[in-house]
Design a protein around this motif. Structure first.
Motif, mmCIF file in Angstrom:
data_model
loop_
_atom_site.group_PDB
_atom_site.id
_atom_site.type_symbol
_atom_site.label_atom_id
_atom_site.label_comp_id
_atom_site.label_asym_id
_atom_site.label_seq_id
_atom_site.Cartn_x
_atom_site.Cartn_y
_atom_site.Cartn_z
ATOM 1 N N THR A 128 1.033 -5.911 -9.048
ATOM 2 C CA THR A 128 1.616 -5.417 -7.799
ATOM 3 C C THR A 128 0.723 -5.719 -6.603
ATOM 4 O O THR A 128 1.197 -6.215 -5.566
ATOM 5 C CB THR A 128 1.869 -3.902 -7.893
ATOM 6 N N TYR A 129 -0.570 -5.439 -6.717
ATOM 7 C CA TYR A 129 -1.456 -5.678 -5.580
ATOM 8 C C TYR A 129 -1.694 -7.157 -5.343
ATOM 9 O O TYR A 129 -1.952 -7.579 -4.211
ATOM 10 C CB TYR A 129 -2.769 -4.921 -5.762
ATOM 11 N N PHE A 132 1.259 -7.958 -3.214
ATOM 12 C CA PHE A 132 1.080 -7.450 -1.861
ATOM 13 C C PHE A 132 0.189 -8.377 -1.037
ATOM 14 O O PHE A 132 0.464 -8.650 0.133
ATOM 15 C CB PHE A 132 0.466 -6.052 -1.894
ATOM 16 N N LEU A 135 2.054 -11.597 -0.087
ATOM 17 C CA LEU A 135 3.355 -11.461 0.565
ATOM 18 C C LEU A 135 3.388 -12.099 1.947
ATOM 19 O O LEU A 135 4.242 -12.938 2.246
ATOM 20 C CB LEU A 135 3.727 -9.975 0.657
ATOM 21 N N LEU A 153 4.994 -5.919 6.010
ATOM 22 C CA LEU A 153 4.228 -4.759 5.563
ATOM 23 C C LEU A 153 4.839 -3.470 6.099
ATOM 24 O O LEU A 153 4.820 -2.437 5.424
ATOM 25 C CB LEU A 153 2.768 -4.880 6.005
ATOM 26 N N LEU A 156 7.726 -2.848 3.946
ATOM 27 C CA LEU A 156 7.212 -2.378 2.666
ATOM 28 C C LEU A 156 6.816 -0.905 2.742
ATOM 29 O O LEU A 156 7.108 -0.115 1.831
ATOM 30 C CB LEU A 156 6.013 -3.225 2.247
ATOM 31 N N TYR A 160 8.477 2.152 0.735
ATOM 32 C CA TYR A 160 7.613 2.969 -0.128
ATOM 33 C C TYR A 160 7.874 4.455 0.097
ATOM 34 O O TYR A 160 7.954 5.238 -0.859
ATOM 35 C CB TYR A 160 6.157 2.631 0.164
ATOM 36 N N THR A 209 11.646 -7.487 -0.195
ATOM 37 C CA THR A 209 10.526 -6.623 0.182
ATOM 38 C C THR A 209 10.935 -5.161 0.139
ATOM 39 O O THR A 209 10.150 -4.296 -0.273
ATOM 40 C CB THR A 209 10.020 -6.991 1.592
ATOM 41 N N GLY A 213 9.203 -2.351 -2.237
ATOM 42 C CA GLY A 213 8.630 -1.106 -1.749
ATOM 43 C C GLY A 213 9.245 0.127 -2.387
ATOM 44 O O GLY A 213 8.535 1.073 -2.744
#
Length: 318
Positions: A128-129, A132, A135, A153, A156, A160, A209, A213
């Motif tokens: 996942t990271y 990120f 992205l 972001l 995202l 989230y 995206t 999220g």
């Protein structure tokens, strides 16, 4: 950069984050869940929403070195926030303080479910990271201009927040199984990451995206309930410590590995595929945990005490 921004800055944020969140449990009782949600879920989500475009604008205006200095100045305001956190008059009882002083008990590693869950988290956190980190750069090299890529972001972060909210709603539904919510969200997360290199338009990229999220928020919002089901509330402090170490290790492994793959192949296809495959593998591993766990969700198995309830409420918001 790996030593200064990676190890030193990361250690500082870790030392500041966990004590600050833990102290919420001492300041609030009746509205502790709301306070913790505002401090953590909204803080993380709105931080992504706001600071992504801001940092990108600072880099464009002052270069990355100047943006780092401004970022550091913003982070120094933690001193002011820390100064406002004063001890309260009514100190906690011995029972309430027990879970805050619980040392790391490595004997729990003898439980195969603990080991499998740590491997599960290591895999999906790494993937996942890595996604990120890639992205914005992926967006810049494909469909979106440099000045607009940071808004991904923000999208995202908003998604989230929605995912964390949905996790809380589903956890309170009597017919909802947190194990299935967690694992299906992990599976969707992995499939979404694998699909990213095949995106053909900026609109589809935005939708992907959003899915990324929301699924990430669902996974993070379900973890504390999953640990309570698997290990019991009395083992939750130690289990959460192990989980935090695992998450840190995943953040350390995933992004550098993805970056090395990109430099070697000069393509995002392999890094995104490997990241998504790691997440999907973690979902497959969790199916083993699900089908080897006897569902006994009753108070006789996990005796609920006041400090257990407070701890579960608090960790739900982390």
């Amino acid at each position: 950069m790996l030593i200064t921004y990676g190890i030193i800055t990361g250690s500082g944020y870790g030392l500041a984050y966990l004590p600050a969140v833990t102290m919420v449990g001492y300041y609030f009782d009746r509205r502790m869940y709301l306070a913790s949600t505002v401090a953590t879920m909204c803080g993380t989500g709105f931080g992504l929403v706001i600071f992504g475009p801001i940092i990108q604008s600072l880099v464009k205006e002052y270069s990355w070195r100047g943006a780092m200095l401004i970022h550091a100045a913003i982070a120094l305001h933690l001193f002011v926030c820390a100064a406002l956190l004063k001890p309260i008059d009514n100190s906690c009882t011995r029972e309430d303080a027990a879970w805050t002083e619980n040392p790391l008990d490595l004997s729990m590693m003898k439980n195969y479910k603990v080991v499998l869950f740590c491997i599960n988290n290591l895999a999906w956190i790494s993937g996942t990271y890595a996604a990120f980190v890639m992205l914005c750069r992926f967006a810049e090299l494909t469909f979106i201009q440099d000045s607009r890529s940071a808004f991904l972001l923000s999208i995202l972060g908003f998604a989230y927040i929605v995912g964390r909210f949905l996790a809380g709603v589903l956890a309170n539904h009597p017919r909802c199984d947190e194990l299935w919510v967690y694992n299906l969200a992990t599976l969707i997360l992995g499939v979404t990451v694998i699909i990213f290199p095949g995106v053909m338009s900026s609109g589809v990229l935005v939708v992907m995206t959003l899915v990324l999220g929301v699924s990430f928020g669902l996974v993070m919002g379900s973890i504390s309930n999953i640990m309570a089901d698997l290990y019991g509330l009395e083992n939750l402090p130690t289990a959460y410590q192990m989980l935090m170490y695992t998450h840190g290790l995943g953040c350390l492994i995933g992004p550098p590995f993805a970056g090395a793959l990109f430099q070697r192949t000069q393509s995002f296809s392999m890094p995104f595929f490997m990241a998504g495959a790691a997440i999907i593998a973690s979902s497959a591993l969790f199916f083993i945990i699900m089908y080897t766990t006897k569902e006994k969700k009753n108070n006789e198995r996990y005796p609920i005490e006041k400090h257990h309830i407070n701890l579960l409420r608090l960790l739900t918001c982390l």
